[in-house]
Write an enzyme that holds these catalytic residues in place. Structure first.
Site, short mmCIF file in Angstrom:
data_model
loop_
_atom_site.label_atom_id
_atom_site.label_comp_id
_atom_site.label_asym_id
_atom_site.label_seq_id
_atom_site.Cartn_x
_atom_site.Cartn_y
_atom_site.Cartn_z
NE ARG A 73 -4.12 2.04 2.23
CZ ARG A 73 -4.07 3.22 3.75
NH1 ARG A 73 -3.73 2.58 4.18
NH2 ARG A 73 -5.13 4.03 3.40
CG HIS A 99 -1.11 5.41 -0.27
ND1 HIS A 99 -1.65 5.83 0.99
CD2 HIS A 99 -2.04 4.60 -0.53
CE1 HIS A 99 -3.10 5.36 1.15
NE2 HIS A 99 -3.11 4.47 -0.11
CG ASP A 100 6.46 6.93 -3.36
OD1 ASP A 100 6.57 7.97 -3.49
OD2 ASP A 100 7.09 6.21 -3.82
CG ASP A 121 8.19 11.50 -5.71
OD1 ASP A 121 7.16 11.22 -4.87
OD2 ASP A 121 7.87 12.85 -5.49
CB SER A 175 6.57 12.57 -1.89
OG SER A 175 5.86 11.50 -3.19
CD GLU A 189 3.12 12.36 -0.50
OE1 GLU A 189 3.03 11.64 -0.89
OE2 GLU A 189 3.90 13.61 -1.58
CG ASN A 223 -0.59 8.86 3.10
OD1 ASN A 223 -1.15 7.78 2.71
ND2 ASN A 223 -0.17 9.56 2.70
CG HIS A 244 -8.31 -3.57 -0.85
ND1 HIS A 244 -9.49 -3.10 -1.20
CD2 HIS A 244 -6.95 -2.98 -0.75
CE1 HIS A 244 -8.60 -1.81 -1.42
NE2 HIS A 244 -7.31 -1.34 -0.33
CB THR A 304 -6.44 -16.61 2.40
OG1 THR A 304 -6.55 -16.10 0.85
CG2 THR A 304 -7.30 -18.09 2.12
C1 HEM Z 1 -9.86 1.24 -5.56
C2 HEM Z 1 -8.97 2.08 -4.84
C3 HEM Z 1 -8.43 1.47 -2.99
C4 HEM Z 1 -9.02 2.72 -2.34
C5 HEM Z 1 -10.62 2.94 -1.97
C6 HEM Z 1 -8.57 1.87 -1.24
C7 HEM Z 1 -8.30 2.06 -0.34
C8 HEM Z 1 -7.94 1.07 1.47
C9 HEM Z 1 -8.35 1.71 2.41
C10 HEM Z 1 -9.30 2.22 3.56
C11 HEM Z 1 -7.80 0.90 3.15
C12 HEM Z 1 -7.85 0.53 4.43
C13 HEM Z 1 -6.72 1.81 5.46
C14 HEM Z 1 -7.19 1.77 6.95
O1 HEM Z 1 -7.81 1.25 7.33
O2 HEM Z 1 -6.25 2.37 7.42
C15 HEM Z 1 -7.08 0.55 2.33
C16 HEM Z 1 -6.39 -0.74 3.07
C17 HEM Z 1 -4.87 -1.71 1.76
N1 HEM Z 1 -4.92 -0.61 0.65
FE1 HEM Z 1 -6.03 0.32 -0.71
N2 HEM Z 1 -7.56 1.00 -2.08
C18 HEM Z 1 -7.67 1.04 -3.00
C19 HEM Z 1 -6.52 0.76 -3.72
C20 HEM Z 1 -5.56 0.16 -3.49
C21 HEM Z 1 -4.56 -0.02 -4.24
C22 HEM Z 1 -4.37 0.19 -6.03
C23 HEM Z 1 -3.47 -0.37 -3.64
C24 HEM Z 1 -1.96 -1.50 -3.92
C25 HEM Z 1 -1.42 -1.88 -5.66
C26 HEM Z 1 -4.33 -0.80 -2.29
C27 HEM Z 1 -3.37 -1.87 -1.25
C28 HEM Z 1 -3.24 -1.86 0.00
C29 HEM Z 1 -3.69 -2.61 1.26
C30 HEM Z 1 -2.37 -3.50 0.73
C31 HEM Z 1 -4.14 -2.43 2.09
C32 HEM Z 1 -3.81 -3.29 3.36
C33 HEM Z 1 -2.62 -2.54 4.39
C34 HEM Z 1 -2.47 -3.05 6.14
O3 HEM Z 1 -3.39 -3.96 6.05
O4 HEM Z 1 -1.45 -2.57 6.35
N3 HEM Z 1 -5.04 -0.48 -2.12
N4 HEM Z 1 -6.97 0.84 1.43
#
Ligand code: HEM
Ligand SMILES: *[C@@H]1O[C@H](CO)[C@@H](O)[C@H](O)[C@H]1NC(C)=O
Ligand SMILES: *[C@@H]1O[C@H](CO)[C@@H](O)[C@H](O)[C@H]1NC(C)=O
Length: 323
Positions: free
Chosen positions: A58, A62-63, A70, A72, A84, A90, A189, A245
């Site tokens: 993630r 976000h970078d 970059d 950032s 950021e 973040n 996810h 999983t």
């Molecule tokens: C499509 C739009 C996306 C939305 C709206 C979104 C939103 C979110 C949100 C709300 C969380 C939980 C954050 C929290 O509770 O603190 C999350 C977690 C996560 N996101 Fe996304 N995300 C998106 C796309 C992506 C993309 C493109 C990736 C990576 C390629 C990604 C990877 C992850 C991962 C791996 C987690 C779990 C992080 C952890 O357990 O520390 N997400 N995301």
């Protein structure tokens, strides 16, 4: 004579290619152990904290979505630079900075002032997926670290789980990614956790109806209510994005969506549009199709707005620009 000229022309064009900047699989030929150092660093961090692979993946996302890839997102606030880390998506949410700092320190010991923080983060994201059981893909290198961060763009450009698919695809389109990339990259996810406040509206009062989200499986909804009771105190409790999983990189995320088992409203929304729903169905049935597309989309993600050649710098510490 003729041959010598040809060689000179070749060398000149090669060096101008490198100066103009071009990502390259052999960019750090002077640092042959780089991929193994990063792999070891991610592996060791995962031994201590199973969630860290998800967090690193993630962090890379976000970078790259803010000012391009970059580094950032790694920068701390200073008197003259607003980082950021305090942006809405973040703050109290992204993690993994210590792991990147530790890997950077290992890389500096092996190859001083050679490898950028953004390349380390890009490699760490790849290793996170691979070490979680997912696909492996070649990562071209040569990204350089930026000199600035963009708090405003971090607040505005990162997708939120509360906006419709059309808004999310618009944010992806703004960085050159299409609907297929949205569906494939959302498959990230399949690992990691989310706090209750990111989906709690679906459990109790969806869009002011006083009812739960009809597109959320009712038995999943009731089990989520135990983790996320309807009180503010539960807002930061953690839940699996993929309850089948949680730490395994597989296609279970898509199987969940087909069964109304997406955690975030934005996850389940991929089933609400016929074009994206067709892709979700395919990924739920064909894991290797998902792996292939995910890998291709990760390469696109890692190429967004990269700084190359003589621009930017190789940071000594990932959290601060070199003086
Ligand atoms: C499509 C739009 C996306 C939305 C709206 C979104 C939103 C979110 C949100 C709300 C969380 C939980 C954050 C929290 O509770 O603190 C999350 C977690 C996560 N996101 Fe996304 N995300 C998106 C796309 C992506 C993309 C493109 C990736 C990576 C390629 C990604 C990877 C992850 C991962 C791996 C987690 C779990 C992080 C952890 O357990 O520390 N997400 N995301
Ligand atoms: C182990 O993981 C925890 C988070 O779960 C973190 O606070 C701690 O710093 C990590 N320890 C090491 C040695 O990496
Ligand atoms: C979606 O985008 C539109 C147009 O940019 C905007 O007006 C609207 O507020 C956005 N919706 C959400 C929930 O962010």
């Amino acid at each position: 004579m003729h041959q010598k000229n040809t060689i000179i022309v070749l060398l000149v064009s090669l060096s101008s290619l490198l100066a103009n900047g071009q990502l390259d699989y052999n960019y750090y030929s002077s640092c042959p152990n780089l991929p193994m150092i990063v792999r070891y660093g991610v592996w060791a961090a995962m031994k201590n904290d199973t969630r860290i692979a998800a967090s690193l993946l993630r962090l890379h996302f976000h970078d790259c979505f803010v000012n391009g890839c970059d580094g950032s997102v790694l920068l701390d606030d200073t008197k003259t630079l607003k980082g950021e880390k305090k942006a809405g998506p973040n703050r109290n949410s992204v993690r993994g900075f210590d792991v990147i700092d530790n890997i950077k320190a290992d890389v500096e010991r092996a190859c001083p002032s050679t490898v950028s923080c953004v390349d380390i983060l890009t490699l760490a994201a790849r290793e996170s997926v691979f070490l979680s059981g997912g696909p492996n893909w070649p990562v071209a290198l040569g990204r350089r670290d930026g000199l600035t961060a963009n708090l405003k763009a971090a607040n505005e450009n990162l997708p939120t789980p509360f906006e419709p698919l059309a808004n999310i695809t618009a944010k992806f389109a703004a960085v050159g990614l299409d609907l297929r990339d949205v569906v494939a990259l959302s498959g990230a996810h399949t690992i990691g956790l989310a706090q209750c406040f990111t989906f709690k509206n679906r459990l109790f009062n969806f869009k002011g109806t006083g009812q739960p989200d009809p597109n959320l499986d009712s038995s999943l909804a009731s089990s989520l209510k135990t983790s996320c009771p309807n009180v503010d105190k539960s807002n930061t409790n953690l839940n699996s994005l993929d309850m089948l999983t949680t730490y395994q990189f597989d296609n279970a995320y898509y199987k969940n969506l087909v069964n109304n088992g997406g955690l975030l409203e934005s996850d389940q929304a991929l089933m609400g549009d016929p074009q994206s729903a067709a892709i979700v169905n395919d990924y739920s049935m064909y894991p290797y199709l998902f792996y292939n597309d995910f890998s291709a989309s990760m390469v696109k993600l890692g190429n967004i707005g990269v700084i190359m050649g003589q621009n930017g710098q190789i940071r000594r510490k990932c959290s601060q620009v070199n003086l």
